[in-house]
Design a protein around this motif. Structure first.
Motif, PDB file in Angstrom:
ATOM      1  N   MET A  46       0.755  -1.222   0.045  1.00 38.87           N
ATOM      2  CA  MET A  46      -0.098  -0.084   0.044  1.00 38.87           C
ATOM      3  C   MET A  46       0.959   1.260  -0.027  1.00 38.87           C
ATOM      4  N   LEU A  47       2.074   1.315   0.864  1.00 35.07           N
ATOM      5  CA  LEU A  47       3.009   2.283   0.996  1.00 35.07           C
ATOM      6  C   LEU A  47       3.659   2.615  -0.554  1.00 35.07           C
ATOM      7  N   GLU A  48       4.002   1.571  -1.150  1.00 32.83           N
ATOM      8  CA  GLU A  48       4.672   1.500  -2.509  1.00 32.83           C
ATOM      9  C   GLU A  48       3.722   2.193  -3.449  1.00 32.83           C
ATOM     10  N   MET A  50       1.022   4.031  -2.817  1.00 34.85           N
ATOM     11  CA  MET A  50       1.071   5.588  -2.235  1.00 34.85           C
ATOM     12  C   MET A  50       2.093   6.357  -2.453  1.00 34.85           C
ATOM     13  N   GLY A  51       3.373   5.977  -2.325  1.00 33.01           N
ATOM     14  CA  GLY A  51       4.475   6.927  -2.613  1.00 33.01           C
ATOM     15  C   GLY A  51       4.677   7.183  -3.936  1.00 33.01           C
ATOM     16  N   PHE A  54       2.407   9.918  -4.803  1.00 32.82           N
ATOM     17  CA  PHE A  54       2.751  11.129  -4.321  1.00 32.82           C
ATOM     18  C   PHE A  54       4.056  11.734  -4.790  1.00 32.82           C
TER      19      PHE A  54
END
Lengths: 128, 414
Positions: A46-48, A50-51, A54
């Protein structure tokens, strides 16, 4: 919302007696590790995503190339070209837009105490 | 006159002192020495040690301790006196009979009531609110692969679970002992209170003691498993993380973790509420309260309530020694697993290596474990700043331990 008792863990609990055998323990701990790694890997994924989004949205424009120092004016006397280059680079990074440096003057060491006093006074107030 | 003095003496506490109490006083002395003289987590160890001292003095009106039929001493039990009244409502208002308890008197000592914060599982989630408000998840968001290190460091929990069951503990007790390896005091208390409340004192003391002894326990393991070259690895600078990313992180992690392990919902929800308050930047007063007043007050109550469970009759048992030993094993395995998985990551991605020293920060002792990684790195390269890199696995460890606790709860507590 209060969940009703979940049947699957109940089955697991039934499968794991109070004093489990070695094999039961191994299976149980492998399952536990799978759950932990799955949860954190899910967050990683999920963070990948999102990153990736952004980083693209907030990608800053490339800073303008620093103007080359053609000649050292007279007001820069006593300062080496390397020092002028370093100060010019710092100004470019700090302000972003092209600036002209008209003078570089060594700070008067006599003023240091007064400057430090002023700095402390300003630092003690919150800027609004 | 002498008889009067003797009668008075018989009412004092001197006659009630036992040798076990004296041993516990020595234990308290060691804990206070570690906290005050050695500065090992004084905020935790001082309240715990004080609570332990109170538990091992012949007090009145402080805490009630009773011997249960199964031989276990149960503390913090207050008495409610009252009478049950049967009411039958008139036909027009339902017509059914109800039974009402009319409380006339509540009798108990100070810590009979304060300790309810642990018994009803109020303190650990509220501590997590403060932890969330104090934690910056930015380093983790900037380098999400360090989540693997947080997951790897949970290995000690599960290996110790197996070791504890082999040593004769029940599955529920083994899970409570294994969680010590997570180095997360509130989670250890939360889990143990649900699964094996009879071990609460020993587990809490072991968890908090090992958290405070991180700078002693971890470095030898880190040095043993890494080479000089690995300890000098410099990592790429972390990117700047925007506020919206941090807000989304708090919401999404809460949703994912609660969906996966609903039993850890209280911990995860409060952790992420505290973090959301911090990152949204419009609730400054609430953040201040969570970071300071709430967590400070609760730390005093939690610490003393944990210490007060260290009653000599309960604590000076062979099981306690086993728990202390198993706890340090769990902690050691968790540390080693983090370092080894970091080395494995370097084998798989040699172009963007991580310094294996940050792997040990996967245990969730925030921020002590990250500080240890940083300090160890600085011993080999003074200009290598690992602190922010180590904060990634460190906060991942908090989430990992909460998930592991949720797994234990969902499989063992029903």
């Amino acid at each position: 919302m209060n969940l009703p008792p979940i049947p699957v863990p109940a089955l697991l609990a039934a499968a794991l007696p109070d004093h489990p055998r070695l094999l039961d323990s191994i299976v149980y701990q492998v399952n536990g590790l799978i759950v932990v790694f799955a949860a954190l890997s899910l967050i990683w994924g999920m963070l990948e995503v999102m990153g990736f989004y952004f980083r693209r949205v907030h990608q800053a424009p490339a800073p303008a190339p620093a103007p080359a120092v053609v000649a050292v004016p007279a007001s820069f006397e006593g300062i080496t070209p390397e020092q002028v280059a370093a100060i010019s680079a710092a100004v470019t990074v700090l302000f972003g837009t092209p600036h002209r440096i008209q003078a570089i003057v060594p700070a008067d060491p006599e003023l240091n105490w007064a400057q430090e006093g002023r700095r402390q006074i300003f630092a003690s107030h919150r800027t609004r | 006159m002498i008889q009067g003095l003797l009668d008075f003496l018989s009412t004092t506490g001197f006659t009630l002192i036992t040798w076990k109490m004296l041993v516990m006083w020595a234990v308290v002395g060691v804990l206070l020495w570690l906290a005050v003289a050695k500065n090992f987590e004084p905020l935790l160890l001082v309240p715990i040690a004080f609570g332990a001292l109170i538990a091992n003095l012949p007090t009145r009106g402080v805490i009630t301790t009773e011997l249960r039929p199964d031989g276990v001493y149960q503390s913090a039990t207050f008495k409610i006196e009252g009478q049950t009244l049967d009411h039958t409502l008139p036909d027009g208002q339902g017509g059914h009979a109800t039974r009402v308890l009319k409380v006339e008197r509540i009798e108990g000592g100070l810590f009979d009531f304060i300790s309810q914060g642990i018994k009803v599982e109020l303190f650990p989630p509220l501590i997590f609110l403060g932890v969330g408000a104090l934690t910056d998840f930015g380093p983790l968001i900037a380098m999400p692969r360090t989540l693997l290190l947080g997951a790897a460091a949970q290995m000690g929990l599960f290996v110790t679970f197996m070791g504890a069951t082999l040593m004769g503990f029940t599955a529920k007790q083994a899970a409570s002992i294994g969680i010590i390896g997570g180095a997360d005091g509130p989670t250890a208390i939360f889990l143990t209170n649900k699964l094996a409340p009879e071990l609460l004192g020993a587990v809490a003391v072991a968890a908090y003691s090992y958290m405070s002894l991180v700078p002693l326990i971890q470095p030898p393991i880190m040095r043993l498993l890494t080479t000089d070259k690995e300890r000098k690895i410099r990592m790429k600078s972390l990117r700047k993380v925007s506020r919206i990313e941090k807000l989304l992180f708090a919401l999404l992690v809460m949703i994912i973790c609660i969906l996966l392990v609903p039993d850890a919902a209280a911990l995860i929800a409060m952790l992420m509420l505290g973090n959301f308050l911090r990152e949204c930047a419009v609730t400054e007063r609430l953040v201040q309260a969570s970071q300071n007043e709430i967590i400070n007050v609760l730390t005093i109550f939690l610490g003393t309530s944990v210490g007060i469970t260290m009653h000599a009759e309960n604590f000076l048992a062979p099981e306690t020694l086993k728990i202390i030993v198993l706890g340090v094993v769990a902690f050691g395995i968790s540390t080693a697993s983090g370092v080894l998985v970091a080395k494995l990551m370097n084998v798989l991605t040699p172009n963007n290596p991580v310094n294996p020293l940050i792997g040990s920060a996967g245990v969730s002792a925030v921020p002590m474990a990250a500080r240890v990684s940083h300090n160890e790195g600085q011993k080999y390269d003074r200009s290598n700043y690992l602190l922010m890199h180590a904060m990634g696995p460190n906060v991942a460890g908090v989430i990992g331990t909460a998930v592991a606790a949720g797994y234990f709860l969902s499989t063992l507590s029903h």
